[in-house]
Write a protein that holds these residues in place. Sequence first.
Motif, PDB file in Angstrom:
ATOM      1  N   GLN A  32       0.823  -1.219   0.000  1.00  0.00           N
ATOM      2  CA  GLN A  32       0.000   0.000   0.000  1.00  0.00           C
ATOM      3  C   GLN A  32       0.859   1.273   0.000  1.00  0.00           C
ATOM      4  OE1 GLN A  32      -2.675  -0.263   3.296  1.00  0.00           O
ATOM      5  NE2 GLN A  32      -3.804  -2.013   2.446  1.00  0.00           N
ATOM      6  N   ILE A  33       1.989   1.201   0.707  1.00  0.00           N
ATOM      7  CA  ILE A  33       2.809   2.423   0.827  1.00  0.00           C
ATOM      8  C   ILE A  33       3.259   2.957  -0.534  1.00  0.00           C
ATOM      9  CG2 ILE A  33       5.065   3.259   1.623  1.00  0.00           C
ATOM     10  CD1 ILE A  33       4.576   1.769   4.227  1.00  0.00           C
ATOM     11  N   VAL A  36       0.365   4.653  -2.151  1.00  0.00           N
ATOM     12  CA  VAL A  36       0.093   5.962  -1.545  1.00  0.00           C
ATOM     13  C   VAL A  36       1.153   6.983  -1.966  1.00  0.00           C
ATOM     14  CG1 VAL A  36      -0.078   7.220   0.640  1.00  0.00           C
ATOM     15  CG2 VAL A  36      -1.133   4.964   0.402  1.00  0.00           C
ATOM     16  N   ASP A  37       2.421   6.522  -2.011  1.00  0.00           N
ATOM     17  CA  ASP A  37       3.498   7.429  -2.444  1.00  0.00           C
ATOM     18  C   ASP A  37       3.265   7.916  -3.871  1.00  0.00           C
ATOM     19  OD1 ASP A  37       4.763   7.320  -0.048  1.00  0.00           O
ATOM     20  OD2 ASP A  37       6.194   5.763  -0.634  1.00  0.00           O
ATOM     21  N   LYS A  39       0.413   8.087  -5.394  1.00  0.00           N
ATOM     22  CA  LYS A  39      -0.732   9.006  -5.395  1.00  0.00           C
ATOM     23  C   LYS A  39      -0.322  10.393  -4.898  1.00  0.00           C
ATOM     24  CE  LYS A  39      -5.074  10.035  -5.808  1.00  0.00           C
ATOM     25  NZ  LYS A  39      -5.666  10.153  -7.147  1.00  0.00           N
ATOM     26  N   ILE A  40       0.486  10.415  -3.836  1.00  0.00           N
ATOM     27  CA  ILE A  40       0.962  11.711  -3.317  1.00  0.00           C
ATOM     28  C   ILE A  40       1.799  12.434  -4.364  1.00  0.00           C
ATOM     29  CG2 ILE A  40       2.526  12.758  -1.628  1.00  0.00           C
ATOM     30  CD1 ILE A  40       1.550  10.663   0.374  1.00  0.00           C
ATOM     31  N   LEU A  43      -0.490  13.848  -6.949  1.00  0.00           N
ATOM     32  CA  LEU A  43      -1.192  15.032  -6.438  1.00  0.00           C
ATOM     33  C   LEU A  43      -0.260  16.241  -6.365  1.00  0.00           C
ATOM     34  CD1 LEU A  43      -3.360  13.398  -3.634  1.00  0.00           C
ATOM     35  CD2 LEU A  43      -4.152  14.321  -5.804  1.00  0.00           C
ATOM     36  N   ARG A  44       0.983  15.997  -5.978  1.00  0.00           N
ATOM     37  CA  ARG A  44       1.942  17.112  -5.931  1.00  0.00           C
ATOM     38  C   ARG A  44       2.211  17.664  -7.334  1.00  0.00           C
ATOM     39  NH1 ARG A  44       6.032  14.741  -1.309  1.00  0.00           N
ATOM     40  NH2 ARG A  44       4.871  15.536   0.487  1.00  0.00           N
ATOM     41  N   GLN A  46       0.016  17.589  -9.781  1.00  0.00           N
ATOM     42  CA  GLN A  46      -1.177  18.366 -10.112  1.00  0.00           C
ATOM     43  C   GLN A  46      -1.161  19.722  -9.386  1.00  0.00           C
ATOM     44  OE1 GLN A  46      -4.940  16.320  -9.784  1.00  0.00           O
ATOM     45  NE2 GLN A  46      -4.012  14.356 -10.314  1.00  0.00           N
ATOM     46  N   LEU A  47      -0.682  19.718  -8.137  1.00  0.00           N
ATOM     47  CA  LEU A  47      -0.586  20.968  -7.376  1.00  0.00           C
ATOM     48  C   LEU A  47       0.378  21.942  -8.052  1.00  0.00           C
ATOM     49  CD1 LEU A  47      -1.206  22.636  -4.859  1.00  0.00           C
ATOM     50  CD2 LEU A  47       0.669  21.457  -3.700  1.00  0.00           C
ATOM     51  N   ALA A  50      -1.307  23.308 -11.093  1.00  0.00           N
ATOM     52  CA  ALA A  50      -2.341  24.302 -10.749  1.00  0.00           C
ATOM     53  C   ALA A  50      -1.713  25.627 -10.329  1.00  0.00           C
ATOM     54  CB  ALA A  50      -3.225  23.755  -9.629  1.00  0.00           C
ATOM     55  N   GLU A  51      -0.627  25.557  -9.564  1.00  0.00           N
ATOM     56  CA  GLU A  51       0.043  26.801  -9.151  1.00  0.00           C
ATOM     57  C   GLU A  51       0.669  27.511 -10.347  1.00  0.00           C
ATOM     58  OE1 GLU A  51       2.667  25.410  -6.140  1.00  0.00           O
ATOM     59  OE2 GLU A  51       1.219  25.769  -4.526  1.00  0.00           O
ATOM     60  N   LYS A  54      -2.130  29.146 -12.234  1.00  0.00           N
ATOM     61  CA  LYS A  54      -2.568  30.348 -11.527  1.00  0.00           C
ATOM     62  C   LYS A  54      -1.584  31.509 -11.777  1.00  0.00           C
ATOM     63  CE  LYS A  54      -3.167  32.258  -6.907  1.00  0.00           C
ATOM     64  NZ  LYS A  54      -2.979  31.999  -5.468  1.00  0.00           N
TER      65      LYS A  54
ATOM     66  N   ALA B 131      -8.530  27.670  -9.978  1.00  0.00           N
ATOM     67  CA  ALA B 131      -7.182  27.150  -9.714  1.00  0.00           C
ATOM     68  C   ALA B 131      -6.858  27.218  -8.224  1.00  0.00           C
ATOM     69  CB  ALA B 131      -6.154  27.966 -10.509  1.00  0.00           C
ATOM     70  N   ILE B 135      -6.058  24.125  -5.895  1.00  0.00           N
ATOM     71  CA  ILE B 135      -4.820  24.075  -5.107  1.00  0.00           C
ATOM     72  C   ILE B 135      -5.127  23.747  -3.654  1.00  0.00           C
ATOM     73  CG2 ILE B 135      -2.992  25.541  -4.172  1.00  0.00           C
ATOM     74  CD1 ILE B 135      -2.944  26.937  -6.924  1.00  0.00           C
ATOM     75  N   LEU B 138      -6.164  20.113  -3.414  1.00  0.00           N
ATOM     76  CA  LEU B 138      -5.033  19.197  -3.572  1.00  0.00           C
ATOM     77  C   LEU B 138      -4.145  19.201  -2.328  1.00  0.00           C
ATOM     78  CD1 LEU B 138      -4.055  19.911  -7.278  1.00  0.00           C
ATOM     79  CD2 LEU B 138      -4.917  17.764  -6.356  1.00  0.00           C
ATOM     80  N   ILE B 142      -3.333  15.985  -0.138  1.00  0.00           N
ATOM     81  CA  ILE B 142      -1.937  15.562   0.063  1.00  0.00           C
ATOM     82  C   ILE B 142      -1.632  15.426   1.553  1.00  0.00           C
ATOM     83  CG2 ILE B 142       0.451  16.375  -0.156  1.00  0.00           C
ATOM     84  CD1 ILE B 142      -0.339  17.501  -2.909  1.00  0.00           C
TER      85      ILE B 142
END
Lengths: 61, 187
Positions: A32-33, A36-37, A39-40, A43-44, A46-47, A50-51, A54, B131, B135, B138, B142
């Motif tokens: 699982q780890i 999860v890693d 997925k994290i 997500l990072r 994607q973050l 997104a930043e 922006k 956005a 953010i 997310l 996280i």
Amino acid sequence: MRNEIASVEAEIQSVRDGAADAPNAIKQIDEQIPIVDKKIEDLRRQLAEAEAEKAQLQSDR
Amino acid sequence: MLPESGRYPVAPSPEGTTRLPNVIPTVIQKAQATYSVERDGREVTADEVARNAAFHRQLNANKAVANLLAIIQQLTANVNAAKADIVLLERKLVDAEVASEECNGEVFSLTNTRTKIENAIKARKDKVGEAEARIAELRAVIVELTKKRDALVGERTIIENEKSPNAAKLAALEQELLDCQNKKKKL
């Protein structure tokens, strides 16, 4: 005395069962780890996107 | 000036071949008498007054006619100038109407452009808001996943420490069981 013996035997069985299940539980956690890693990490990413979007929207007037 | 004799001199009639110019007209021209009211004046008659009045009325009428002619001439000039101005002003009016229509079109176009720009700004702000929301979402996910990962690692540590095959603990329990069984036999 019998009760004490039965209690000790039950405790021994519990320890044995736990010891028997431990590798499987550890294996499941180890599986699982990384998921999860990943997925994290996704997500990072994607973050960060997104930043960046922006910042682009705010700078491109 | 009239000579003392009361008569103007008269040259003798020419005789023979004329050799000199006739000076009589020149003498008459130069010998002019001064007008005297007592001597030369006379009473003005009613007819003369009437004629004089008629003359002045006619003169005034002529002046009035002349003034009217001048006024008519000026009016004609004004009318002709106005006609010329009307053509020019009509052309300018047409030009002004065309310019006005062009201005209206330009204003309409600028208004549309402004509306488009405002809509684009609003859309851009909406995207920025989306956005920012994404953010925040997310980051929360996280953080939550990181906590879960830490929990998994902790659980794994617990399993490794407490539930892994523990030979020492098992041996102690088996020894305790053996002791109990020996006690049981002695009893």
